[in-house]
Design a protein around this motif. Structure first.
Motif, PDB file in Angstrom:
ATOM      1  N   ASP B  34      38.684  22.744  37.000  1.00 62.47           N
ATOM      2  CA  ASP B  34      38.343  24.162  36.975  1.00 62.47           C
ATOM      3  C   ASP B  34      37.845  24.590  35.611  1.00 62.47           C
ATOM      4  O   ASP B  34      37.866  23.813  34.659  1.00 62.47           O
ATOM      5  CB  ASP B  34      39.542  25.029  37.411  1.00 62.47           C
ATOM      6  CG  ASP B  34      40.677  24.961  36.403  1.00 62.47           C
ATOM      7  OD1 ASP B  34      40.680  23.999  35.613  1.00 62.47           O
ATOM      8  OD2 ASP B  34      41.541  25.840  36.412  1.00 62.47           O
ATOM      9  N   LEU B  35      37.387  25.828  35.536  1.00 56.53           N
ATOM     10  CA  LEU B  35      36.715  26.288  34.324  1.00 56.53           C
ATOM     11  C   LEU B  35      37.631  26.218  33.111  1.00 56.53           C
ATOM     12  O   LEU B  35      37.210  25.778  32.038  1.00 56.53           O
ATOM     13  CB  LEU B  35      36.225  27.721  34.525  1.00 56.53           C
ATOM     14  CG  LEU B  35      35.373  28.264  33.382  1.00 56.53           C
ATOM     15  CD1 LEU B  35      34.247  29.088  33.934  1.00 56.53           C
ATOM     16  CD2 LEU B  35      36.183  29.100  32.416  1.00 56.53           C
ATOM     17  N   SER B  92      36.965  34.470  32.900  1.00 54.05           N
ATOM     18  CA  SER B  92      37.233  33.756  34.151  1.00 54.05           C
ATOM     19  C   SER B  92      38.596  34.143  34.699  1.00 54.05           C
ATOM     20  O   SER B  92      38.773  34.297  35.905  1.00 54.05           O
ATOM     21  CB  SER B  92      37.157  32.257  33.926  1.00 54.05           C
ATOM     22  OG  SER B  92      38.386  31.774  33.453  1.00 54.05           O
ATOM     23  N   PHE B  93      39.569  34.332  33.812  1.00 51.85           N
ATOM     24  CA  PHE B  93      40.907  34.706  34.293  1.00 51.85           C
ATOM     25  C   PHE B  93      40.868  36.089  34.924  1.00 51.85           C
ATOM     26  O   PHE B  93      41.460  36.329  35.971  1.00 51.85           O
ATOM     27  CB  PHE B  93      41.903  34.670  33.135  1.00 51.85           C
ATOM     28  CG  PHE B  93      43.289  34.333  33.584  1.00 51.85           C
ATOM     29  CD1 PHE B  93      43.760  33.035  33.504  1.00 51.85           C
ATOM     30  CD2 PHE B  93      44.120  35.303  34.108  1.00 51.85           C
ATOM     31  CE1 PHE B  93      45.026  32.707  33.928  1.00 51.85           C
ATOM     32  CE2 PHE B  93      45.389  34.983  34.541  1.00 51.85           C
ATOM     33  CZ  PHE B  93      45.846  33.683  34.447  1.00 51.85           C
ATOM     34  N   ARG B  94      40.155  37.011  34.284  1.00 50.91           N
ATOM     35  CA  ARG B  94      40.088  38.369  34.832  1.00 50.91           C
ATOM     36  C   ARG B  94      39.319  38.405  36.132  1.00 50.91           C
ATOM     37  O   ARG B  94      39.588  39.232  37.003  1.00 50.91           O
ATOM     38  CB  ARG B  94      39.423  39.294  33.819  1.00 50.91           C
ATOM     39  CG  ARG B  94      40.326  39.543  32.658  1.00 50.91           C
ATOM     40  CD  ARG B  94      39.716  40.505  31.685  1.00 50.91           C
ATOM     41  NE  ARG B  94      40.645  40.730  30.599  1.00 50.91           N
ATOM     42  CZ  ARG B  94      40.638  41.796  29.838  1.00 50.91           C
ATOM     43  NH1 ARG B  94      39.750  42.723  30.043  1.00 50.91           N
ATOM     44  NH2 ARG B  94      41.511  41.925  28.871  1.00 50.91           N
ATOM     45  N   ALA B  95      38.348  37.514  36.272  1.00 52.18           N
ATOM     46  CA  ALA B  95      37.565  37.488  37.508  1.00 52.18           C
ATOM     47  C   ALA B  95      38.291  36.716  38.596  1.00 52.18           C
ATOM     48  O   ALA B  95      37.783  36.600  39.706  1.00 52.18           O
ATOM     49  CB  ALA B  95      36.204  36.867  37.235  1.00 52.18           C
ATOM     50  N   GLY B  96      39.470  36.182  38.271  1.00 48.17           N
ATOM     51  CA  GLY B  96      40.233  35.467  39.282  1.00 48.17           C
ATOM     52  C   GLY B  96      39.754  34.053  39.529  1.00 48.17           C
ATOM     53  O   GLY B  96      40.102  33.443  40.533  1.00 48.17           O
ATOM     54  N   GLN B  97      38.929  33.540  38.620  1.00 49.72           N
ATOM     55  CA  GLN B  97      38.437  32.165  38.782  1.00 49.72           C
ATOM     56  C   GLN B  97      39.452  31.181  38.232  1.00 49.72           C
ATOM     57  O   GLN B  97      39.187  30.456  37.280  1.00 49.72           O
ATOM     58  CB  GLN B  97      37.109  31.994  38.042  1.00 49.72           C
ATOM     59  CG  GLN B  97      35.994  32.816  38.604  1.00 49.72           C
ATOM     60  CD  GLN B  97      35.520  32.271  39.927  1.00 49.72           C
ATOM     61  OE1 GLN B  97      35.374  31.070  40.084  1.00 49.72           O
ATOM     62  NE2 GLN B  97      35.314  33.137  40.899  1.00 49.72           N
ATOM     63  N   VAL B  98      40.645  31.156  38.815  1.00 45.40           N
ATOM     64  CA  VAL B  98      41.703  30.285  38.321  1.00 45.40           C
ATOM     65  C   VAL B  98      42.238  29.469  39.486  1.00 45.40           C
ATOM     66  O   VAL B  98      42.466  30.011  40.571  1.00 45.40           O
ATOM     67  CB  VAL B  98      42.858  31.099  37.704  1.00 45.40           C
ATOM     68  CG1 VAL B  98      43.840  30.169  37.019  1.00 45.40           C
ATOM     69  CG2 VAL B  98      42.329  32.105  36.723  1.00 45.40           C
ATOM     70  N   ARG B  99      42.415  28.185  39.286  1.00 48.65           N
ATOM     71  CA  ARG B  99      43.045  27.350  40.303  1.00 48.65           C
ATOM     72  C   ARG B  99      44.554  27.455  40.103  1.00 48.65           C
ATOM     73  O   ARG B  99      45.141  26.731  39.309  1.00 48.65           O
ATOM     74  CB  ARG B  99      42.594  25.896  40.138  1.00 48.65           C
ATOM     75  CG  ARG B  99      41.139  25.661  40.458  1.00 48.65           C
ATOM     76  CD  ARG B  99      40.941  25.251  41.907  1.00 48.65           C
ATOM     77  NE  ARG B  99      41.770  24.133  42.291  1.00 48.65           N
ATOM     78  CZ  ARG B  99      41.390  22.858  42.241  1.00 48.65           C
ATOM     79  NH1 ARG B  99      40.194  22.551  41.805  1.00 48.65           N
ATOM     80  NH2 ARG B  99      42.197  21.892  42.621  1.00 48.65           N
ATOM     81  N   HIS B 100      45.184  28.392  40.817  1.00 44.47           N
ATOM     82  CA  HIS B 100      46.615  28.585  40.609  1.00 44.47           C
ATOM     83  C   HIS B 100      47.421  27.366  41.056  1.00 44.47           C
ATOM     84  O   HIS B 100      48.537  27.150  40.596  1.00 44.47           O
ATOM     85  CB  HIS B 100      47.093  29.841  41.353  1.00 44.47           C
ATOM     86  CG  HIS B 100      46.653  31.100  40.684  1.00 44.47           C
ATOM     87  ND1 HIS B 100      47.259  31.588  39.553  1.00 44.47           N
ATOM     88  CD2 HIS B 100      45.635  31.946  40.947  1.00 44.47           C
ATOM     89  CE1 HIS B 100      46.636  32.694  39.167  1.00 44.47           C
ATOM     90  NE2 HIS B 100      45.650  32.920  39.995  1.00 44.47           N
ATOM     91  N   SER B 109      49.952  35.912  35.013  1.00 48.47           N
ATOM     92  CA  SER B 109      49.880  36.553  36.335  1.00 48.47           C
ATOM     93  C   SER B 109      51.229  37.111  36.740  1.00 48.47           C
ATOM     94  O   SER B 109      51.313  38.182  37.339  1.00 48.47           O
ATOM     95  CB  SER B 109      49.411  35.545  37.374  1.00 48.47           C
ATOM     96  OG  SER B 109      48.157  35.037  37.030  1.00 48.47           O
TER      97      SER B 109
END
Lengths: 186, 121
Positions: B34-35, B92-100, B109
């Motif tokens: 992920d990013l 990316s974190f604010r845009a929700g581009q996170v592989r939780h 979070s």
């Protein structure tokens, strides 16, 4: 250092504008300018100072409060440790990139001890270069850094990372002791 | 064999190592899941790779003026890669581009559910 508040005549407050032109910044920018030209002549020095002042006015920054003295020995230790850690972190990340096993990560909150913005910036910058971490979010009101840490298999290593980060802050504080709190607002 | 030969060899080794690290950084861009993990590969091995290449160059060129300029390259590289990786990671974190599913602990979070909004200073 948080911005000082000025009170307007009608009683409302606004943050005071920082004194934009700082002699040290002008000196440094002039040196960079001369290094770019690769030679020193009176015209270049004058031009460099003018450009430096223009940059300072266009992009004002808060002053750096390390005037209470730099500790050369602690600073040398900080830099030496930084270089060693830079190599170690690069090897670690390279290992993670090249191995087959999938990687597990963590987002760790680190509450910094110091209330200085300068220390927070420095620690954040160094933390993103040395251990396997990237600053995801910084909260200035509580001086908390949220760091994305690469290759964290379990909660214990997340805890270990937090300790490493606080150790780094201690090294920074030893090298650049900040002002006493009563001076900081001046 | 003159006295410059060992220096040239050291320079060659440094440049080669730097190139390898930069290559690893490039491989990391492709391989990481992920990013946020990619930003790690983009900052650490890449910065050390640049440092090594610059070190190799200064060992080979042996010119004080050039060495000063190369030192500036290293400083600016360190300053800018930190800022850019932070900005990309934050966005990316604010845009929700996170592989939780890849996160063992996620204290950001967890906290934001009941704390101040993300935009708060």
């Amino acid at each position: 250092m948080s911005p000082v508040l000025r009170t307007r005549r009608d009683g409302s407050t606004r943050p005071a504008r920082y004194r934009a032109v700082q002699p040290l910044a002008v000196l440094w920018l002039t040196l960079v300018w001369l290094a770019m030209w690769g030679e020193v002549s009176p015209l270049l020095v004058v031009g460099g100072v003018l450009v430096a002042v223009a940059v300072c006015v266009a992009f004002p920054l808060p002053p750096i409060d390390i005037a209470s003295g730099l500790r050369p020995l602690a600073l040398a230790r900080l830099v030496a440790r930084f270089l060693v850690d830079l190599v170690r972190a690069s090897i670690q990340v390279s290992g993670v990139v090249l191995r087959r096993r999938p990687v597990r990560n963590a987002v760790v909150a680190v509450d910094l001890e110091s209330s200085s913005d300068f220390v927070m910036t420095l620690v954040a910058a160094m933390l993103s270069l040395i251990p396997g971490s990237v600053v995801v979010e910084a909260r200035r009101s509580t001086h908390t850094l949220y760091l994305h840490v690469l290759d964290v298999p379990d909660e214990e290593s997340a805890e270990r990372f937090r300790r490493d980060a606080l150790d780094l802050e201690q090294r920074v504080l030893r090298a650049l002791p900040p002002h006493a709190p009563e001076e900081a607002g001046a | 064999m003159s006295w410059t030969t060992p220096l040239d060899v050291a320079a060659a080794v440094c440049i080669l190592l730097g190139a390898v690290l930069t290559l690893i950084a490039a491989i990391g861009q492709v391989r990481m899941p992920d990013l946020l993990s990619r930003m790690h590969a983009a900052t650490k091995p890449q910065v050390l790779g640049t440092v090594l290449i610059v070190l190799g160059l200064s060992l080979r060129l042996r010119d004080p003026g050039v060495v000063g300029l190369l030192l500036l390259v290293v400083l600016l590289q360190m300053a800018t890669s930190v800022v850019s990786s932070h900005m990309v990671a934050r966005a990316s974190f604010r845009a929700g581009q996170v592989r939780h599913d890849l996160l063992v602990v996620d204290e950001l979070s967890d906290e934001q559910l009941h704390e101040e909004p993300r935009g708060a200073p």
